[in-house]
Scaffold this motif. Structure first.
Motif, short mmCIF file in Angstrom:
data_model
loop_
_atom_site.label_atom_id
_atom_site.label_comp_id
_atom_site.label_asym_id
_atom_site.label_seq_id
_atom_site.Cartn_x
_atom_site.Cartn_y
_atom_site.Cartn_z
N ASP A 197 1.27 -3.38 18.88
CA ASP A 197 2.25 -2.36 18.51
C ASP A 197 2.44 -2.38 17.01
OD1 ASP A 197 4.80 -4.12 17.85
OD2 ASP A 197 3.96 -4.91 19.71
N ILE A 198 2.87 -1.24 16.49
CA ILE A 198 3.06 -1.12 15.05
C ILE A 198 4.21 -0.16 14.79
CG2 ILE A 198 1.36 0.76 14.88
CD1 ILE A 198 0.60 -0.29 12.12
N THR A 199 5.04 -0.50 13.85
CA THR A 199 6.12 0.37 13.40
C THR A 199 5.75 0.93 12.05
OG1 THR A 199 7.79 -0.95 14.58
CG2 THR A 199 8.58 0.53 12.86
N TYR A 200 5.60 2.24 11.97
CA TYR A 200 5.17 2.86 10.72
C TYR A 200 6.25 2.69 9.65
CZ TYR A 200 1.77 5.06 13.82
OH TYR A 200 0.78 5.28 14.74
N LYS A 201 5.81 2.33 8.47
CA LYS A 201 6.74 2.07 7.37
C LYS A 201 6.67 3.19 6.34
CE LYS A 201 6.43 -2.95 7.92
NZ LYS A 201 6.18 -4.24 7.25
N THR A 202 7.78 3.45 5.71
CA THR A 202 7.85 4.44 4.64
C THR A 202 8.59 3.85 3.45
OG1 THR A 202 9.97 5.38 5.36
CG2 THR A 202 7.96 6.29 6.36
N SER A 203 8.33 4.41 2.28
CA SER A 203 9.00 3.92 1.08
C SER A 203 10.50 4.19 1.14
CB SER A 203 8.39 4.58 -0.17
OG SER A 203 8.45 5.99 -0.08
N LEU A 204 10.90 5.23 1.88
CA LEU A 204 12.32 5.56 1.98
C LEU A 204 13.05 4.53 2.84
CD1 LEU A 204 14.68 7.49 1.44
CD2 LEU A 204 13.97 8.78 3.49
N ASN A 205 12.43 4.18 3.98
CA ASN A 205 13.11 3.25 4.90
C ASN A 205 12.87 1.79 4.55
OD1 ASN A 205 14.02 5.44 6.39
ND2 ASN A 205 12.28 5.39 7.80
N LEU A 212 0.84 -1.19 0.00
CA LEU A 212 0.00 0.00 0.00
C LEU A 212 0.88 1.25 0.00
CD1 LEU A 212 -2.46 -1.18 2.81
CD2 LEU A 212 -2.81 -1.38 0.33
N GLY A 213 0.24 2.40 -0.01
CA GLY A 213 0.96 3.67 0.04
C GLY A 213 1.18 4.12 1.47
N GLU A 214 2.10 5.09 1.65
CA GLU A 214 2.43 5.58 2.98
C GLU A 214 1.23 6.22 3.67
OE1 GLU A 214 5.89 8.04 3.31
OE2 GLU A 214 6.97 6.90 1.78
N GLU A 215 0.27 6.76 2.90
CA GLU A 215 -0.89 7.39 3.53
C GLU A 215 -1.71 6.40 4.36
OE1 GLU A 215 -1.33 6.03 -0.48
OE2 GLU A 215 -0.40 7.92 0.07
N TYR A 216 -1.48 5.10 4.15
CA TYR A 216 -2.22 4.11 4.93
C TYR A 216 -1.61 3.89 6.32
CZ TYR A 216 -6.02 2.52 2.02
OH TYR A 216 -7.22 2.45 1.34
N ASN A 217 -0.47 4.52 6.62
CA ASN A 217 0.03 4.49 7.99
C ASN A 217 -1.01 5.07 8.94
OD1 ASN A 217 2.51 3.32 7.43
ND2 ASN A 217 3.55 5.27 7.16
N GLU A 218 -1.64 6.17 8.54
CA GLU A 218 -2.67 6.79 9.37
C GLU A 218 -3.91 5.91 9.47
OE1 GLU A 218 -4.77 9.41 11.74
OE2 GLU A 218 -2.62 9.34 11.27
N VAL A 219 -4.25 5.19 8.40
CA VAL A 219 -5.41 4.30 8.43
C VAL A 219 -5.18 3.17 9.43
CG1 VAL A 219 -6.92 2.81 7.06
CG2 VAL A 219 -5.94 4.87 6.04
N PHE A 220 -3.99 2.58 9.41
CA PHE A 220 -3.68 1.52 10.37
C PHE A 220 -3.66 2.06 11.79
CE2 PHE A 220 -2.27 -0.77 6.61
CZ PHE A 220 -2.66 -2.06 6.90
N LYS A 221 -3.17 3.26 11.96
CA LYS A 221 -3.16 3.88 13.29
C LYS A 221 -4.58 3.99 13.83
CE LYS A 221 -1.83 8.21 15.60
NZ LYS A 221 -1.16 9.52 15.42
N GLN A 222 -5.49 4.50 13.00
CA GLN A 222 -6.88 4.67 13.44
C GLN A 222 -7.57 3.32 13.67
OE1 GLN A 222 -9.10 7.51 11.07
NE2 GLN A 222 -7.30 8.80 10.82
#
Length: 377
Positions: free
Chosen positions: A348-356, A310-320
């Motif tokens: 717990d969750i570690t937010y992922k990014t395309s850079l990392n 998925l895209g990075e914008e889904y980090n917020e979706v998983f958070k919610q």
């Protein structure tokens, strides 16, 4: 109208130099916004000059978001009347306000108490949806917005949502088929309409592979506040059976999220046991009888779902989703749609990014919100 997200505190107050105590008349109701009914709560509180009341916890008792496959806006109306009295029991000031309340919350970094109305009641502005399935966008209807669906820059559907004074119509769940559709696929549509002759075969599968129903790549929402855009990416999954998870997001709206990849089901069993006496009156026993017997056997099933890329914008979706108190999973069976309550087990969750991480993918474990054996009494 001002919005209250009741999972965060909301304070109301009255100040007057002569104030000795204050009375809050708090009305909470559903249905039409006016007239307001008799107070649900009448609270007296002493103070000097100013008195504060916290009302979110009181409102939450009357706001319990539910989901059974039907998408409906769930809100309550709130009216406050504050009266200030001096030490001689004379009324010296009054104040009041009306709100619409949702089962949402604000983050610590955001303003406290009142949420700014957001026409599109999801945070992400890109959706990853399953091919040939109906997806919905929760829309706040106060400003009578128009929702337009596009495919390759051509309009394929449009819906204008009228404002309403009904509490159940403050949120509308809009798809390309309008705001009253509750089926997710062609098969489910056939079953929901009473059809009994649905049969999956190679010809049908080939047809649907060539002609996707409801294909959309962009949604435009316009109202008096301007224009907002949501991009849509349609994903096809041929190997695994995708799962749809629905949760209450930070705005108090139902939001869907698809897990496209591998799912693993498991069960945990807890039980007690005791040693029994298997001797009969003749001091004999049968070797087929249990010496150690189990009782209070409770089985609880879990499912582990993988999101796919998925895209990075889904980090917020998983958070919610992980902060949500209400989560459901939808299964499509031969009898139609089956919605089951689940709880997020992953803590717990570690937010992922395309850079990392190059690719953004999550694996989340859920517990069924019920036991395997029906023990509801």
């Amino acid at each position: 109208m001002a919005i209250i997200n009741v999972r965060s505190p909301k304070y109301v107050y009255i100040d007057e130099i002569e104030l000795s105590y204050a009375i809050l008349r708090l009305s909470i109701w559903t249905g039409a916004s006016s007239p307001s009914p008799a107070p649900t709560y009448i609270i007296r509180k002493s103070g000097t000059g100013i008195v504060w009341f916290e009302i979110s916890e009181l409102i939450r008792d009357y706001l319990d978001t539910t989901f059974d496959g039907n998408y409906s806006g769930q809100a309550v109306w709130v009216s406050t009347t504050l009266l200030a009295y001096n030490s001689d029991n004379e009324e010296v000031a009054d104040d009041g306000e009306s709100f619409v309340a949702f089962d949402g919350y604000n983050y610590f970094e955001e303003s406290r108490g009142i949420s700014v109305p957001n026409t599109i009641m999801i945070t992400n502005r890109k959706l990853f949806v399953l091919e040939d399935n109906t997806f919905r966008v929760p829309i706040y209807t106060e400003t009578s917005p128009t929702v337009t669906f596009l495919k390759d820059n051509e309009i394929v559907g449009t819906t204008t949502l009228p404002s309403s004074n009904e509490s159940g119509e403050q949120i509308s769940y809009v798809s390309i088929y309008g705001d009253t559709t509750n089926w997710d696929s062609f098969k489910e549509r056939v079953l929901e309409n009473g059809g009994t002759d649905y049969e999956s075969n190679k010809c049908l599968e080939a047809y649907f592979n060539d002609y996707s129903i409801g294909a959309v790549d962009k949604i435009i929402v316009s109202d008096s506040d301007g224009i907002q855009t949501v991009n849509v990416e349609i994903l096809e999954e041929c190997k695994y059976e995708p799962k749809k998870v629905t949760f209450v997001n930070k705005f108090g709206a139902l939001q869907d999220m698809y897990f496209f990849k591998k799912s693993v089901e498991s069960m945990n069993v807890t039980k007690e046991s005791y040693k029994s006496n298997i001797l009969d009156s003749n001091m004999a026993y049968y070797s087929s009888n249990h010496v150690y017997r189990d009782f209070n056997v409770v089985g609880k099933e879990s499912i582990t779902l993988s999101s796919g890329f998925l895209g990075e914008e889904y980090n917020e979706v998983f958070k919610q989703m992980m902060l949500s108190e209400k989560v459901w999973i939808t299964n499509i069976t031969d009898d139609g749609e089956q919605v089951l309550p689940i709880n997020v087990k992953t803590g717990d969750i570690t937010y992922k990014t395309s850079l990392n991480d190059k690719l953004v993918q999550y694996t989340i474990e859920f517990d069924n919100s019920f036991n395997a054996i029906n023990d509801i009494r």
